[in-house]
Design an enzyme around this catalytic site. Structure first.
Site, PDB file in Angstrom:
ATOM      1  N   LYS A 252       0.736  -5.667   1.630  1.00  0.00           N
ATOM      2  CA  LYS A 252       0.862  -6.386   0.353  1.00  0.00           C
ATOM      3  C   LYS A 252       2.094  -5.959  -0.433  1.00  0.00           C
ATOM      4  CE  LYS A 252      -2.608  -3.375  -1.594  1.00  0.00           C
ATOM      5  NZ  LYS A 252      -4.030  -3.284  -1.796  1.00  0.00           N
ATOM      6  N   ARG A 253       2.670  -4.835  -0.069  1.00  0.00           N
ATOM      7  CA  ARG A 253       3.888  -4.404  -0.756  1.00  0.00           C
ATOM      8  C   ARG A 253       5.058  -5.332  -0.432  1.00  0.00           C
ATOM      9  NH1 ARG A 253       3.342   1.188  -2.715  1.00  0.00           N
ATOM     10  NH2 ARG A 253       1.443   0.856  -3.902  1.00  0.00           N
TER      11      ARG A 253
END
Ligand code: GLU
Length: 483
Positions: A252-253
């Site tokens: 998700k980064r």
């Protein structure tokens, strides 16, 4: 009868990886006239939540992936939630104790910690040293009588090897002496993933386990468990992991991974299904655009590509555009009205701007950030009072992580969480709230912050916050994104 399953742990927002694995399980089962089931692996009581479970099922429904048995609809092999099956696991662990393939381990966590430290210092592989493996019946009874807590461990064979026959990858061999005596039941009586997963796959009559490649190292343990019970194992097929464009494991980064985000960002479910299938499967004639029905008709597990499926946002947008152009104007109108300009969202925006407008036509410019995807603003505005770029980036990353675990996304919870965050950290509300407002609304003056965030919704706020940290990295000149 072919039976497949997904077994997600409900510990976060519905993940694109879950949909990708679900899609292949669904297609394989349906292609063979079989069944596809959803089982919820919620034995991690601290991280699991019913909201996340509902999120997974909502997202699968959105994509049109239907299951034949599951926690919501029941079925002949229920319950389908592991937290409701504790007695089944205890009874099965007991069977292994009785046939000698498992044993009670009374080692304390202190002893195990010290053991690990010693192994680390000596650069030896970590793992249980087998102290309790050969306790006599009398010794065990003595410890039980003394009320000592214990775990139940699998007695791994010390010789030979365990061979996985992977449908996609062929043989994968593991020397047994490298396998740790896996814990099956923890001292609190809860099963570990390994025991619960194997017992359930067997009792739910799963014939094919199609799951992500990160589970390959668990598979030899599972095979030994099947053998210990005297059961025939299912067939295994380990799918390649989804990747970021730089080939690292999807995170998700780097990319939004929540299906809720893609729905909110106006990706059509048929385009998402096509995209997930396209990156993981080679369709005949290298066709890129195809429907779920086309896929079902053609489906052949051996056409799953072992190359790395890249979750490429540009490709997804391109495909989505094709699907948009396939819709008639009436259909497109209906989708826009239901997914973007939906009545509930417009109504919810009204109390937030009512006091601030003097003409009705101010509504659209004043509320555009509730309906838009990406925002335009000056990156420098993201820098908090008295901070430099790096400090603001750190702060926004920290607050994004903090908000990730927030389940109730309403304005009171948001306000309480954000104020508590400031109290706990060295950030002041003055420092935090302005960059936060810019990141999620794109403007310095907006309707009230917490109400706005509630209405924008969690997936879009999170994506905007990550985008803001990315913009700060660009200002820093050294794009640096951690795993
Ligand atoms: N609970 C595991 C997960 O979260 C299941 C893995 C498996 O399919 O065996 O993915």
């Amino acid at each position: 009868m072919i039976k497949t399953r997904i077994a997600p742990s409900p510990t976060g927002d519905p993940h694109v990886g879950t949909a990708y694995i679900a899609l292949f399980n669904y297609c394989f089962a349906k292609k063979h006239g079989g069944k596809f089931i959803v089982r919820i692996e919620d034995t991690d009581q601290t991280r699991s939540a019913p909201e996340y479970e509902q999120g997974i099922m909502r997202a699968l429904n959105w994509l049109g992936i239907k299951w034949d048995e599951g926690p919501d609809i029941g079925g002949p092999c229920g319950p389908y939630r592991q937290s409701e099956r504790k007695a089944i696991y205890a009874e099965h662990a007991q069977r292994l104790l009785e046939n000698g393939t498992a044993y009670r381990c009374f080692c304390t966590s202190d002893r195990l910690d010290n053991l690990r430290k010693r192994q680390l210092a000596l650069k030896k592989p970590s793992g249980y040293d087998g102290l309790c493996r050969e306790l006599s019946d009398a010794e065990i009874q003595e410890k039980l009588d003394a009320g000592l807590p214990y775990t139940i461990r699998l007695r791994m064979p010390k010789e030979g090897e365990t061979i996985i026959q992977d449908r996609l990858r062929g043989e994968i061999r593991y020397p047994n002496d490298q396998l740790d005596d896996q814990i099956l039941i923890k001292s609190d009586g809860f099963p570990t993933y390994h025991l619960a997963n194997v017992v359930d796959d067997h009792l739910m009559e799963i014939t094919h386990v199609i799951r992500a490649e990160e589970w390959i190292p668990s598979t030899p343990k599972h095979l030994i468990l099947y053998k210990s019970f005297g059961w025939t194992p299912p067939e295994f097929c380990h799918m390649p992991l989804l990747r970021n464009p730089d080939k690292s494991k999807i995170s998700k980064r780097k990319n939004p991974v929540s299906l809720d985000y893609y729905k909110r960002a106006g990706i059509l479910p048929e385009a998402m299904v096509n995209f997930l299938a396209m990156i993981g499967y080679s369709m005949s004639e290298d066709k890129e655009k195809f429907t779920l029905d086309d896929l079902l008709e053609n489906f052949d597990l051996s056409r799953v590509s072992l190359g790395e499926p890249v979750f490429n946002l540009e490709k997804l947008a391109w495909l989505n555009g094709l699907y948009i152009r396939d819709l008639s104007e009436d259909q497109l109108y209906a989708r826009i009205m239901s997914d973007v300009l939906d009545e509930a969202r417009i109504r919810a925006a009204i109390p937030l701007i009512r006091e601030r407008i003097t003409r009705l036509d101010e509504f659209v410019p004043m509320t555009d950030f509730f309906f838009n995807g990406s925002l335009e603003y000056d990156h420098a505005l993201l820098i908090g009072k008295g901070q430099d770029v790096a400090a603001s980036r750190e702060m926004l990353l920290a607050v994004t992580d903090e908000l990730d675990t927030l389940k109730a996304w309403d304005h009171t919870s948001l306000e309480a969480t954000l104020r508590a965050f400031c109290e706990r950290t060295a950030y002041t509300t003055k420092q935090l709230f302005m960059p936060l407002r810019i990141a999620v609304t794109g403007r310095k003056a907006s309707p009230p912050l917490f109400e706005s965030m509630a209405l924008i919704g969690k997936p879009m706020c999170q994506a905007r916050l990550r985008e803001a940290t990315r913009r700060l990295e660009l200002l820093l000149g050294t794009p640096k994104i951690e795993e």
